[in-house]
Design an enzyme around this catalytic site. Structure first.
Site, PDB file in Angstrom:
ATOM      1  N   TYR A  29     -48.344  44.043  26.236  1.00  0.00           N
ATOM      2  CA  TYR A  29     -47.070  43.374  26.144  1.00  0.00           C
ATOM      3  C   TYR A  29     -46.007  44.326  25.817  1.00  0.00           C
ATOM      4  O   TYR A  29     -44.855  43.899  25.205  1.00  0.00           O
ATOM      5  CB  TYR A  29     -47.060  41.788  25.828  1.00  0.00           C
ATOM      6  CG  TYR A  29     -48.210  40.959  26.435  1.00  0.00           C
ATOM      7  CD1 TYR A  29     -48.223  40.609  27.306  1.00  0.00           C
ATOM      8  CD2 TYR A  29     -49.237  40.674  25.381  1.00  0.00           C
ATOM      9  CE1 TYR A  29     -49.417  39.705  27.970  1.00  0.00           C
ATOM     10  CE2 TYR A  29     -50.285  40.030  25.862  1.00  0.00           C
ATOM     11  CZ  TYR A  29     -50.383  39.480  26.900  1.00  0.00           C
ATOM     12  OH  TYR A  29     -51.686  38.798  27.490  1.00  0.00           O
ATOM     13  N   GLY A  41     -56.308  34.400  24.494  1.00  0.00           N
ATOM     14  CA  GLY A  41     -55.614  33.995  23.351  1.00  0.00           C
ATOM     15  C   GLY A  41     -56.147  34.310  21.818  1.00  0.00           C
ATOM     16  O   GLY A  41     -55.672  33.566  20.878  1.00  0.00           O
ATOM     17  N   GLY A  63     -56.577  39.487  26.349  1.00  0.00           N
ATOM     18  CA  GLY A  63     -55.448  40.435  26.776  1.00  0.00           C
ATOM     19  C   GLY A  63     -55.171  41.080  25.446  1.00  0.00           C
ATOM     20  O   GLY A  63     -55.677  42.505  25.179  1.00  0.00           O
ATOM     21  N   CYS A 119     -26.930  47.852  23.813  1.00  0.00           N
ATOM     22  CA  CYS A 119     -25.699  47.259  23.325  1.00  0.00           C
ATOM     23  C   CYS A 119     -25.967  45.820  23.338  1.00  0.00           C
ATOM     24  O   CYS A 119     -25.481  44.950  24.179  1.00  0.00           O
ATOM     25  CB  CYS A 119     -24.773  47.515  24.486  1.00  0.00           C
ATOM     26  SG  CYS A 119     -23.951  49.210  24.155  1.00  0.00           S
TER      27      CYS A 119
HETATM   28  C1  LIG Z   1     -54.302  32.948  32.378  1.00  0.00           C
HETATM   29  C2  LIG Z   1     -54.229  33.748  31.073  1.00  0.00           C
HETATM   30  N1  LIG Z   1     -55.293  34.408  30.520  1.00  0.00           N
HETATM   31  C3  LIG Z   1     -55.243  35.266  29.620  1.00  0.00           C
HETATM   32  C4  LIG Z   1     -54.089  35.565  28.954  1.00  0.00           C
HETATM   33  C5  LIG Z   1     -54.206  36.716  27.923  1.00  0.00           C
HETATM   34  O1  LIG Z   1     -53.668  36.197  26.735  1.00  0.00           O
HETATM   35  P1  LIG Z   1     -53.829  37.058  25.067  1.00  0.00           P
HETATM   36  O2  LIG Z   1     -53.260  38.156  25.650  1.00  0.00           O
HETATM   37  O3  LIG Z   1     -53.171  36.193  24.235  1.00  0.00           O
HETATM   38  O4  LIG Z   1     -55.405  37.110  25.092  1.00  0.00           O
HETATM   39  C6  LIG Z   1     -53.060  35.145  29.396  1.00  0.00           C
HETATM   40  C7  LIG Z   1     -51.484  35.545  28.799  1.00  0.00           C
HETATM   41  O5  LIG Z   1     -50.509  35.211  29.071  1.00  0.00           O
HETATM   42  C8  LIG Z   1     -52.920  34.251  30.384  1.00  0.00           C
HETATM   43  O6  LIG Z   1     -52.111  33.730  30.853  1.00  0.00           O
END
Ligand SMILES: Cc1ncc(COP(=O)(O)O)c(C=O)c1O
Length: 410
Positions: A366, A227, A270, A337
């Site tokens: 993503y 996050g 992520g 569309c």
């Molecule tokens: C369990 C868990 N860990 C890590 C992440 C990674 O989040 P971020 O891409 O915001 O770092 C997510 C994202 O959905 C998640 O669900």
């Protein structure tokens, strides 16, 4: 992405030459950016023994996983297929977390058979684990600390209404269950949301998790999730990972004194690792003036990059074909569309002409992973730039790919 002699380059490779070689639309990732982000995060948390588990749902291309593995990371996976892709990329199963939500117990057993570290987030599943395996399989438990964190409602996962984790108010029941089945609780986990700027919110969640951990003496680690926010546009706030690292390390060390045992920390970034490494390159098909705006219509849409429509996410847009063009205002729209505007009345884009290539920034996380075949459009190819060279790492889909799983009745 850099501007050199009036040409945009990525990792030393000319961006327009990528279109000549691989066509548009195209996802491009720069390995160097991923490595730099990893090093920054790893250094930020040097005050505590830790493991970085890349949340690979952000981008699972095997070649990207290998870059991250070579940095020294493990993985966080949410499906058995992600787990298998991780193993194929060369990760040890024991370095991979399996963090499912609402999956079947059969899938959990598959992950156990493959040797992943379990991270479960509901009591019925823990009970099934206990009944079948007793305490023989170590399990990390995902806690929902009831805090509101993250950039928007869709990506906030640690609040009272969230489907994720076991509520912090259910700890008595959880402790009872753990004791009844003699579960080996290896760690506690939280992931409260994506794009958390406020380090205090993060620390608040961590404090709750650490205190909850006092009920479980077998704990070897705490997993504080991912996050961490990266900037999506100039002036955007980002997580101060250095400050967070310092404060979180101090918090963990004082908790070790309370517990009388040491533990290590895990993180699951992520976006932080891959967002800024990626660009979606698209070609302008149509320029259309309306009474409201000037549309640049491109050969892509919500089928390739869903974030602007799904999360109202801002992605910077650069006209790679016209670096020195006069700055103008455009609305950039897709070819699907549906109303798939990537940007409305966006100022400061270099003059767009038909055939120009527009680059969407922050497309590494993503992006392709949330892409679809809507309108029977193939997904783009992917290219990884590594050591100054561009490598095709996923070919463009074809009509045959789209038809491959259909069964035509006689
Ligand atoms: C369990 C868990 N860990 C890590 C992440 C990674 O989040 P971020 O891409 O915001 O770092 C997510 C994202 O959905 C998640 O669900």
């Amino acid at each position: 992405m850099q501007l050199q002699n009036n040409r945009y380059t990525l990792g030393g490779v000319d961006m327009l030459s990528l279109i000549d070689e691989f066509g548009a639309p195209l996802y491009v990732y720069d390995a160097g950016t991923i490595q730099r982000q990893y090093t920054r995060l790893d250094t930020a948390f040097q005050g505590i023994q830790h493991q970085i588990k890349y949340a690979c749902k952000a981008l699972t291309n095997i070649n990207v996983l290998k870059v991250i593995k070579d940095c020294g990371a493990g993985l966080d996976t949410v499906s058995v297929n992600e787990l298998k892709i991780g193993i194929q990329a060369g990760f040890q199963a024991s370095d991979i977390f399996f963090t499912p939500n609402n999956t079947s117990f059969e899938e959990v057993k598959e992950a156990i058979a493959l040797g992943a570290q379990l991270n479960l987030d509901n009591m019925p599943m823990l009970e099934k684990l206990g009944k079948e395996f007793g305490g023989s399989i170590p399990v990390c438990i995902r806690i929902n600390p009831h805090i509101m964190a993250g950039g928007n409602e869709k990506i906030s996962t640690g609040h009272i209404n969230s489907k994720f984790g076991i509520s912090i108010t259910q700890l008595d029941e959880l402790e009872h269950l753990v004791k009844a089945h003699k579960l080996d609780v290896s760690g506690l986990h939280m992931h409260t949301g994506s794009e958390i700027v406020d380090t205090d919110i993060f620390l608040k969640g961590a404090q709750i998790l650490l205190e909850a951990g006092r009920r479980f003496p077998s704990i070897r680690f705490f997993d504080f999730g991912g996050g961490f926010k990266v900037p999506y546009q100039a002036g955007d706030k980002q997580t101060n990972v250095e400050e967070l690292g310092e404060k979180l390390s101090a918090l963990c060390h004082s908790e070790m004194k309370v517990r009388g045992t040491s533990f290590y920390a895990c993180f699951e970034p992520g976006k932080y690792l891959v967002s800024e490494s990626g660009f979606l390159l698209t070609k302008v098909n149509v320029l259309k003036k309306t009474p409201a705006t000037t549309f640049a219509g491109i050969d892509s849409g919500l089928n390739h990059l869903l974030r602007p429509m799904f999360y109202k996410a801002h992605h910077d847009i650069t006209n790679v074909s016209n670096p020195s063009g006069e700055r103008r205002t455009y609305s950039v729209a897709g070819y699907i569309c549906e109303t798939d505007n990537f940007a409305w009345e966006r100022e400061g884009i270099a003059e767009i002409r038909e055939g120009d290539i527009l680059a969407f920034h922050n497309a590494g996380a993503y992006g392709i992973m949330m892409a679809s075949n809507y309108n029977s459009r193939p997904r783009p190819a992917e290219v990884l730039i590594k050591n100054g060279k561009a490598h095709l790492i996923r070919r463009r889909e074809t009509l045959e790919d789209l038809l491959a799983t259909q069964i035509e009745l006689a």
